[in-house]
Structure formats: structure tokens, C-alpha cells
Design an enzyme around this catalytic site. Structure first.
Site, PDB file in Angstrom:
ATOM      1  N   GLU A  92      73.481  36.743  47.297  1.00  0.00           N
ATOM      2  CA  GLU A  92      72.645  36.001  48.362  1.00  0.00           C
ATOM      3  C   GLU A  92      74.403  35.769  49.132  1.00  0.00           C
ATOM      4  O   GLU A  92      75.377  35.513  47.999  1.00  0.00           O
ATOM      5  CB  GLU A  92      71.939  35.084  47.269  1.00  0.00           C
ATOM      6  CG  GLU A  92      70.966  34.936  46.867  1.00  0.00           C
ATOM      7  CD  GLU A  92      70.177  34.472  46.161  1.00  0.00           C
ATOM      8  OE1 GLU A  92      71.156  33.725  46.125  1.00  0.00           O
ATOM      9  OE2 GLU A  92      69.535  34.604  45.155  1.00  0.00           O
ATOM     10  N   CYS A 105      77.636  29.904  52.346  1.00  0.00           N
ATOM     11  CA  CYS A 105      78.322  30.366  51.059  1.00  0.00           C
ATOM     12  C   CYS A 105      78.081  31.583  50.348  1.00  0.00           C
ATOM     13  O   CYS A 105      76.419  32.215  50.568  1.00  0.00           O
ATOM     14  CB  CYS A 105      77.218  29.143  50.820  1.00  0.00           C
ATOM     15  SG  CYS A 105      77.076  28.956  48.396  1.00  0.00           S
ATOM     16  N   CYS A 112      76.539  37.744  36.750  1.00  0.00           N
ATOM     17  CA  CYS A 112      77.998  36.353  36.206  1.00  0.00           C
ATOM     18  C   CYS A 112      77.428  36.354  35.172  1.00  0.00           C
ATOM     19  O   CYS A 112      77.041  36.666  34.214  1.00  0.00           O
ATOM     20  CB  CYS A 112      77.771  35.468  36.604  1.00  0.00           C
ATOM     21  SG  CYS A 112      79.401  33.479  36.324  1.00  0.00           S
ATOM     22  N   CYS A 116      76.617  30.158  31.994  1.00  0.00           N
ATOM     23  CA  CYS A 116      75.874  28.549  32.470  1.00  0.00           C
ATOM     24  C   CYS A 116      74.855  28.128  32.526  1.00  0.00           C
ATOM     25  O   CYS A 116      74.277  29.277  33.051  1.00  0.00           O
ATOM     26  CB  CYS A 116      76.204  28.028  34.034  1.00  0.00           C
ATOM     27  SG  CYS A 116      78.452  28.343  33.679  1.00  0.00           S
ATOM     28  N   CYS A 119      71.642  28.233  35.365  1.00  0.00           N
ATOM     29  CA  CYS A 119      72.473  28.961  36.733  1.00  0.00           C
ATOM     30  C   CYS A 119      71.397  30.455  36.346  1.00  0.00           C
ATOM     31  O   CYS A 119      71.973  30.521  35.362  1.00  0.00           O
ATOM     32  CB  CYS A 119      73.699  28.861  36.707  1.00  0.00           C
ATOM     33  SG  CYS A 119      74.219  30.704  37.793  1.00  0.00           S
ATOM     34  N   CYS A 330      71.038  28.952  44.098  1.00  0.00           N
ATOM     35  CA  CYS A 330      71.917  30.221  43.864  1.00  0.00           C
ATOM     36  C   CYS A 330      71.252  30.794  42.768  1.00  0.00           C
ATOM     37  O   CYS A 330      70.809  31.045  41.345  1.00  0.00           O
ATOM     38  CB  CYS A 330      73.930  30.173  43.709  1.00  0.00           C
ATOM     39  SG  CYS A 330      74.315  31.168  42.659  1.00  0.00           S
TER      40      CYS A 330
HETATM   41 FE1  SF4 Z   1      78.502  31.985  36.967  1.00  0.00          FE
HETATM   42 FE2  SF4 Z   1      76.618  30.373  37.539  1.00  0.00          FE
HETATM   43 FE3  SF4 Z   1      78.193  29.476  35.681  1.00  0.00          FE
HETATM   44 FE4  SF4 Z   1      78.990  29.800  38.328  1.00  0.00          FE
HETATM   45  S1  SF4 Z   1      77.347  28.697  37.727  1.00  0.00           S
HETATM   46  S2  SF4 Z   1      80.473  30.547  36.924  1.00  0.00           S
HETATM   47  S3  SF4 Z   1      77.943  31.478  39.281  1.00  0.00           S
HETATM   48  S4  SF4 Z   1      77.064  31.041  35.277  1.00  0.00           S
END
Ligand code: SF4
Length: 345
Positions: A92, A105, A112, A116, A119, A330
């Protein structure tokens, strides 16, 4: 044999290519001009290169531009572009026009691995790193490209987990032979991977944003597993000890979760942690995502928090939410697209 890609190559790499091909050295600078300053759709359009040079390049290279596969436009003008990535995945890129600036952005990874809990990209898991060409493609290859004023590395993925390609892309963006952008217009955001952060600070002059989200060790471990490897206190100590020069800015991103990080004790600890560091805090409203119990702090409480931090001497702002109606958080749109594509199979 699969062709190599020209987009995303630095001037040094292009020089190596022309040397190997027996072409004049200045050809490297001409190719960089065509890639990063002009708009072309084939190597044959590099009209100031000799016919022999264009033929040699075409035999071994593609330009590497990838068109977006989907775009959604918000009522507020924000646009979210989806670019295809390997393995049937998508990345994205969000274009956020404003009165005084037009910000893009961009993503640095497909998925990833940092996990987290708040996210959606983290919930996709890690698929692959983007090459510098795929990072630059997001900046160069979309309709509003010529109107861009600012770039933030805050899309999908952790930039410092893909540091080699990210540093290459920053070199291309800020060099005279590349986009010649001021580093003051570029911000890279990270959860704080210390070795890569130090390399970024040493080798670039771009702004840094660190995702903080709570000052307490136990709470941060719960929502950001990176805390077990690089505790936020160590990240901040590194920043306090860094030999700062120039006008680069450090900011801390702070998504506000109801009851989890929005109380007086968080405020006090934050102010203690950031004491003596010249920085600012951006408070961000949390938009709920599937498969989490986390809830966003209400806007009034966010304002109270902001004002209290400001009184403690830390410049604090609330980031305006953009593109809510098009899944601007995101990872949401690409997840939707991946699920849609898989269900078609
Ligand atoms: Fe990865 Fe999302 Fe954590 Fe950023 S916020 S490091 S994209 S898991």
C-alpha cells in the site's frame, strides 16, 4: 535469463553497469536522469544515449516500473494505491494532499515480522523485503508523482528491518543525480532497531520518527515484541547520546489506546523518559482493526493528554486522521485485496 532492473540503482551501480558494458562513463549519469528526473516508459526513449547503448541495456535490463493495480479515493482527497508484489501479495502507498504539502506514505516490506498487536500489516506476517527499485517505484510511478512535497516511510513493514534497500532509496531521493529532494522533506519511521537506527543516523540527514506507544517496559512488551530485544529506554539513550548536527528532527509516534497508555502515570513517565531530548510527540487516534480488543482513546482525552505534555515542555500534536473511509490504517486494504484474490482461486 531474467533481466535485471534499472530502477533503484544508485549512480555507483549504474557506473559499474556502463563500465562492464564498455559504454562511456557519463552514460551512467544520463541513465540516472532518465530514471529519476524524467518520465519514460521504455529504455528506447533514452534519446541522448547511443543506439548501441540502448540496445545493450535493453538486452540485459528492464526499467522496472510496476503500475498500481487498484486505487481508492477518500472523501477527504486521500488516495490509497495498491501495487502488486511477489507471491500474489500487495503493498500500500497512501497519497495525502493537504493545503501546504502533499505527502506520500510508502511501504518498505511485503508484510512485517515485528508482530505489533495493533497493526494489520503485522497480522499478515512477513513475506519479503522490497528492493530499492520497488520502494522508488511507489514514489515515481503514480499519477500525482510530480506534485509530491514530502515522503514518509510509514507504510507497510519496518524500514530498519530492510536497511540496505532503504538506505539505497534514500540516497537516490536526496542525491543531485537522483530526485535531489531535501532530506528535511523525508521522515523514516521505526519501532527502534538500534544497530540499523545508528546506521541511518550516520549515513543520512532525514528526519526520524520512533514508534513509542507506551513508556512502560511490561506494557510495551505486550503490544510490541521488539521491546524484548531493544527496550525503548535504550533507544532513547542512544538518541540522547548521539552527536546531533544540522536541523534533523526526532519525533515519537504515540497511538493512544483506551486505558492502556492514556493515564497520568503514562504522561509522567513519558516526560521523564524524554527529558533532555530535543523532540516532539505525535499523538495518533487508534482505528480498531479485526482480531484485537484494543480500543482508541476518545478525542477529548487525547486533547487533555496533549495539553498536559505540552505543559511539561514537550511539543505535542494530535495527528489528524485521514482517509478513514478507505481503510487508511496501514495493512487493511492490502489484506482485503489478498483475501479477495485468494477466494477467487
Ligand atoms: Fe511492522 Fe506494523 Fe509493527 Fe510497523 S507497526 S513494525 S508494520 S507490525
Amino acid at each position: 535469463m531474467e533481466k535485471d532492473i534499472l530502477l533503484g540503482k544508485t549512480l555507483n551501480e549504474l557506473t559499474e553497469i556502463v563500465n562492464k558494458s564498455g559504454l562511456p562513463r557519463f552514460t551512467a549519469k544520463q541513465i540516472a536522469d532518465w530514471l529519476y528526473k524524467k518520465n519514460i516508459s521504455s529504455i528506447d526513449e533514452m534519446s541522448n544515449l547511443s543506439k548501441k547503448a540502448r540496445e545493450l541495456l535493453s538486452q540485459n535490463f528492464d526499467l522496472g516500473f510496476i503500475d498500481h493495480s487498484n486505487v481508492q479515493t477518500s472523501k477527504d482527497g486521500t488516495k490509497k494505491y495498491l501495487f502488486p508484489a511477489n507471491g500474489g501479495n500487495f503493498i500500500e502507498t497512501a497519497y495525502i494532499p493537504d493545503e501546504t504539502r502533499n505527502t506520500l506514505c510508502i511501504s518498505t516490506q511485503v508484510g512485517c515480522k515485528m508482530g505489533c498487536s495493533f497493526c494489520m500489516t503485522g497480522k499478515q506476517g512477513f513475506q519479503s523485503n522490497l528492493s530499492s527499485g520497488e520502494i522508488i517505484n511507489q514514489i515515481k510511478n503514480f499519477p500525482e508523482s510530480d506534485t509530491l512535497t514530502n515522503i514518509v516511510y510509514m507504510g507497510m513493514g519496518e524500514p530498519f528491518d530492510n536497511i540496505d534497500e532503504v538506505m539505497k532509496s534514500l540516497e537516490i531521493l536526496t542525491s543531485d543525480w537522483g530526485f535531489a529532494m531535501s532530506p528535511k522533506r523525508i521522515t523514516v519511521s521505526s519501532i527502534g532497531i538500534i544497530p540499523a537506527m545508528k546506521r541511518f543516523l550516520a549515513e543520512s540527514n532525514c528526519h526520524l520518527a520512533i514508534s513509542l506507544h507506551t513508556p512502560f517496559d511490561d506494557d510495551r512488551r505486550e503490544i510490541m515484541p521488539i521491546q524484548k530485544v531493544y527496550p525503548i529506554k535504550n533507544v532513547i539513550d542512544e538518541l540522547k547520546n548521539w552527536n546531533w548536527s544540522g536541523q534533523r528532527r526526532i519525533s515519537f509516534e504515540y497511538i493512544m489506546f483506551k486505558g492502556l497508555n492514556d493515564q497520568q502515570r503514562h504522561l509522567d513517565e513519558l516526560a521523564f523518559l524524554l527529558k533532555d531530548l530535543n523532540c516532539r510527540i505525535n499523538l495518533i487516534h487508534f482505528h480498531p482493526i479485526p482480531k484485537t480488543d484494543l480500543k482508541g482513546t476518545d478525542y477529548h482525552q487525547m486533547e487533555v493528554f496533549r495539553d498536559a505534555l505540552t505543559r511539561k515542555g514537550i511539543i505535542t500534536t494530535i495527528r489528524r486522521s485521514r482517509g478513514k473511509d478507505i481503510f487508511a490504517a496501514c495493512g487493511l486494504l492490502s489484506t482485503k485485496e489478498i483475501v479477495k484474490n485468494k477466494s477467487k482461486k
